[in-house]
Design a protein around this motif. Structure first.
Motif, PDB file in Angstrom:
ATOM      1  N   ALA A   1       0.622  -1.339   0.260  1.00 52.85           N
ATOM      2  CA  ALA A   1      -0.144  -0.066   0.224  1.00 52.85           C
ATOM      3  C   ALA A   1       0.626   1.576  -0.457  1.00 52.85           C
ATOM      4  CB  ALA A   1      -1.038  -0.018   1.019  1.00 52.85           C
ATOM      5  N   GLY A   2       2.236   0.874  -0.235  1.00 51.08           N
ATOM      6  CA  GLY A   2       3.053   2.256   0.432  1.00 51.08           C
ATOM      7  C   GLY A   2       3.460   1.970   1.057  1.00 51.08           C
ATOM      8  N   LEU A   3       5.335   3.240   0.922  1.00 55.15           N
ATOM      9  CA  LEU A   3       6.041   2.956   2.735  1.00 55.15           C
ATOM     10  C   LEU A   3       5.280   3.705   3.157  1.00 55.15           C
ATOM     11  CD1 LEU A   3       8.433   5.036   0.335  1.00 55.15           C
ATOM     12  CD2 LEU A   3       8.058   2.798   0.711  1.00 55.15           C
ATOM     13  N   VAL A   4       5.498   2.630   4.877  1.00 57.57           N
ATOM     14  CA  VAL A   4       5.424   3.260   6.175  1.00 57.57           C
ATOM     15  C   VAL A   4       6.979   3.967   7.194  1.00 57.57           C
ATOM     16  CG1 VAL A   4       5.353   2.274   8.864  1.00 57.57           C
ATOM     17  CG2 VAL A   4       3.843   1.426   7.018  1.00 57.57           C
ATOM     18  N   ILE A   5       6.987   5.525   7.748  1.00 55.33           N
ATOM     19  CA  ILE A   5       8.056   6.191   7.375  1.00 55.33           C
ATOM     20  C   ILE A   5       7.779   5.497   9.234  1.00 55.33           C
ATOM     21  CG2 ILE A   5       8.605   8.571   7.450  1.00 55.33           C
ATOM     22  CD1 ILE A   5       7.806   7.252   5.537  1.00 55.33           C
ATOM     23  N   VAL A   6       9.033   6.362  10.070  1.00 52.47           N
ATOM     24  CA  VAL A   6       8.624   6.165  11.544  1.00 52.47           C
ATOM     25  C   VAL A   6       9.587   6.212  12.088  1.00 52.47           C
ATOM     26  CG1 VAL A   6       9.112   4.298  13.171  1.00 52.47           C
ATOM     27  CG2 VAL A   6       8.715   3.178  11.261  1.00 52.47           C
TER      28      VAL A   6
END
Lengths: 322, 293
Positions: free
Chosen positions: A76-81
């Protein structure tokens, strides 16, 4: 979900256009300009990148790029932490992401409320920004104070930065983004609420500032006992690798062991100093043992920790008389 | 262009020569072209507050070049004639205030003989005077913490029995530190019960006493909270003889903590601790002599 995908598709196109500029050398040139961050995501595990911060304290030379941020790829796309210390950092971060994936950003997760971890939020405000409930409250409580300090410490690097708190709470436990399964583990001790994030595919734990490696841990909101309990919880997870809040990617678990040794040494040093009758200024002058002195920002952080923690040990060491 | 220093020097010389009582009406007193020009310059500079101030009797070369030191020399110290910056007065503090509510400072004037009074102050801040220490039987050394408002030189002005003031300084940058949190005064329910509680301990072998008094130490500058501070703390022998004494002002931190240095002979006996706040609350405690092992 459909809405999000269509947004992502638009972002793909935008991303491609921007990538052309990057490929033409615009990114490198920009990196040399004044007050411009040179952020280079390194792939550290399958579909996980890390932007490694300098093992330093906030300075006008590093622009506050002292923090590690993580990027996890999903369908679904990038998860940014974590989003870094400033608007400009967030913008450079977003720019760097375009090179990694055309899918765009699915969501942002904030590990805890310290400003180097969430002051880039405004750049990602069109995406969900999630954190533990207590982290949201702490951001709201301290955001203005942190902003005052970072503007003073970093000057023009902070231009245009307006902090925004995470927009949604993350529930503890398992959740999925674009088919990738994560465990949100609520811990505390480095701050009032520290989120650790386990990526089930790779066994990587994104540990936030519960784990430091080769950079001295910071203690402005620390509860040392709770922190050690959280380290035990992280050790029990037997992660394949730890992505610490500060310092290099850790494939051996050393960040957890080193952080624990530091906290134990810090507590022992402060308690002994209080029982020896030392005053704060004298405690700050104590020589650091070799192992601790080798950590990045060791002297700065030790002196800061004396201010944060020494009064508690003083109170313990001085008997009440009336 | 005249630099401010050159102008001030000139201005001062003229005052010493008795030509001008003050900088007002100054141009009229000098009919010559040169002095008219000087007068014009002085009249222009009189528009800036700095030059409107009187200079102290003895103008020092301030190592920090602060625009406020001359004023403090006059108003905090009473414009003494015998005054000098003196490296024997050591003032130590962290270069940067991590927590503006808790800035540790240490002053050591033990290289001087006959110290009677030590005034701690900041050049910049709403209330410059932090505290006065009358060491008495104690060594002229003190450590404590205070609340800082902005980056500023911190001064220890030490008066010796010959009437000379010896000034030591350091500089604290209060710009940085990151992650500072506002004080949580009154956050706990039991502050009233703890008011005036004293924690203390002595270390006869190293000749020190450490002392913490529980008190909110409200500066009066926070919105709607009047000044509420401990004003006096004294250490006495069991017979009531004063060993040393502190008078505190608004910038001293919440739950103030002090380190004092007393000769061993006084630490092998009980020490009476007395204090009083500006609301009349008495502070009273006995620091027992350590049990000899």
């Amino acid at each position: 979900m459909n809405g999000r995908q269509s947004v992502s598709r638009r972002r793909v196109l935008g991303g491609l256009a921007a990538s052309v500029g990057v490929a033409a050398g615009g990114y490198r040139a920009a990196a040399k300009a004044r007050h411009s961050y040179d952020l280079r995501p390194q792939e550290v595990a399958d579909g996980i990148w890390m932007i490694e911060g300098a093992p330093e304290y906030f300075t006008t030379a590093n622009g506050g790029a002292i923090v590690n941020c993580a990027i996890v790829e999903t369908e679904a796309g990038l998860v940014i932490v974590d989003t870094g210390p400033s608007r400009r950092y967030g913008e450079a971060f977003k720019q760097a992401l375009l090179q990694l994936s055309g899918r765009g950003i699915a969501e942002v997760i904030i590990t805890h409320h310290h400003p180097d971890h969430f002051f880039g939020n405004q750049v990602f405000a069109d995406r969900p920004i999630r954190a533990l409930g207590e982290t949201v409250r702490q951001c709201e409580l301290h955001g203005d104070g942190y902003a005052d300090n970072l503007y003073r410490l970093l000057g023009d690097w902070m231009r245009g930065t307006e902090w925004i708190a995470p927009s949604a709470e993350i529930a503890p436990g398992s959740f999925s983004v674009g088919g990738r399964i994560f465990q949100a583990v609520p811990l505390k001790g480095h701050s009032e609420a520290d989120l650790a994030l386990l990526d089930e595919r790779t066994g990587t734990v994104i540990a936030g500032d519960l784990a430091f490696l080769d950079r001295a841990p910071t203690t402005p909101s620390a509860d040392l006992d709770a922190w050690r309990e959280s380290l035990s919880a992280l050790e029990a997870m037997q992660a394949a690798a730890i992505l610490p809040g500060h310092g290099p990617f850790d494939r051996t678990g050393e960040s957890l062991r080193q952080t624990r040794r530091y906290l134990d040494w810090l507590e022992d040093t402060l308690r002994t100093a209080a029982n020896d009758g030392l005053d704060m200024v004298e405690v700050m002058d104590l020589p650091l043992p070799t192992e601790m002195a080798q950590l990045g920002a060791a002297e700065d952080e030790f002196r800061r920790s004396v201010v944060h923690l020494f009064p508690r040990f003083e109170e313990e060491a001085l008997p009440q008389l009336n | 262009m005249f630099g401010m220093t050159a102008l001030r020097r000139q201005h001062r010389r003229m005052r010493e020569e008795g030509c001008i009582p003050s900088c007002t009406a100054f141009p009229m007193a000098f009919p010559t072209a040169t002095s008219l020009a000087l007068g014009l310059v002085a009249a222009l500079t009189a528009l800036s507050p700095a030059s409107a101030r009187d200079l102290p009797k003895t103008v020092l070369q301030d190592p920090y070049g602060s625009s406020m030191w001359n004023d403090h020399q006059i108003h905090l110290l009473g414009d003494p004639a015998k005054i000098e910056f003196d490296d024997r007065v050591i003032v130590r503090a962290p270069v940067s205030a991590e927590d503006p509510f808790e800035v540790p400072v240490m002053v050591d004037a033990s290289a001087l003989e006959g110290v009677e009074e030590i005034i701690l102050s900041v050049d910049f801040g709403p209330i410059p005077k932090i505290l006065t220490y009358y060491p008495g039987k104690a060594e002229p050394r003190l450590a404590f913490r205070f609340k800082i408002d902005q980056a500023t030189p911190v001064r220890a002005s030490v008066r010796t029995s010959d009437g000379v003031w010896h000034i030591g300084s350091t500089y604290i940058d209060a710009a940085g530190g990151g992650c500072t949190a506002p004080a949580q005064a009154y956050a706990s329910d039991d502050w009233e019960e703890r008011l005036g509680q004293v924690r203390a301990r002595s270390w006869p072998e190293s000749g020190r006493v450490r002392l913490i008094v529980d008190h909110p130490m409200d500066s009066g500058l926070a919105d709607g909270i009047p000044m509420f501070i401990v004003e006096d703390i004294a250490l006495q022998t069991p017979e009531g003889e004063t060993l040393s004494r502190l008078t505190l002002h608004e910038p001293v931190d919440e739950d103030p903590a002090f380190t004092l240095h007393l000769p061993q002979e006084h630490l092998t006996r009980d020490i009476q601790i007395y204090g009083r706040d500006n609301n009349g609350n008495e502070i009273e405690a006995v620091l027992p002599a350590p049990v000899v092992q």
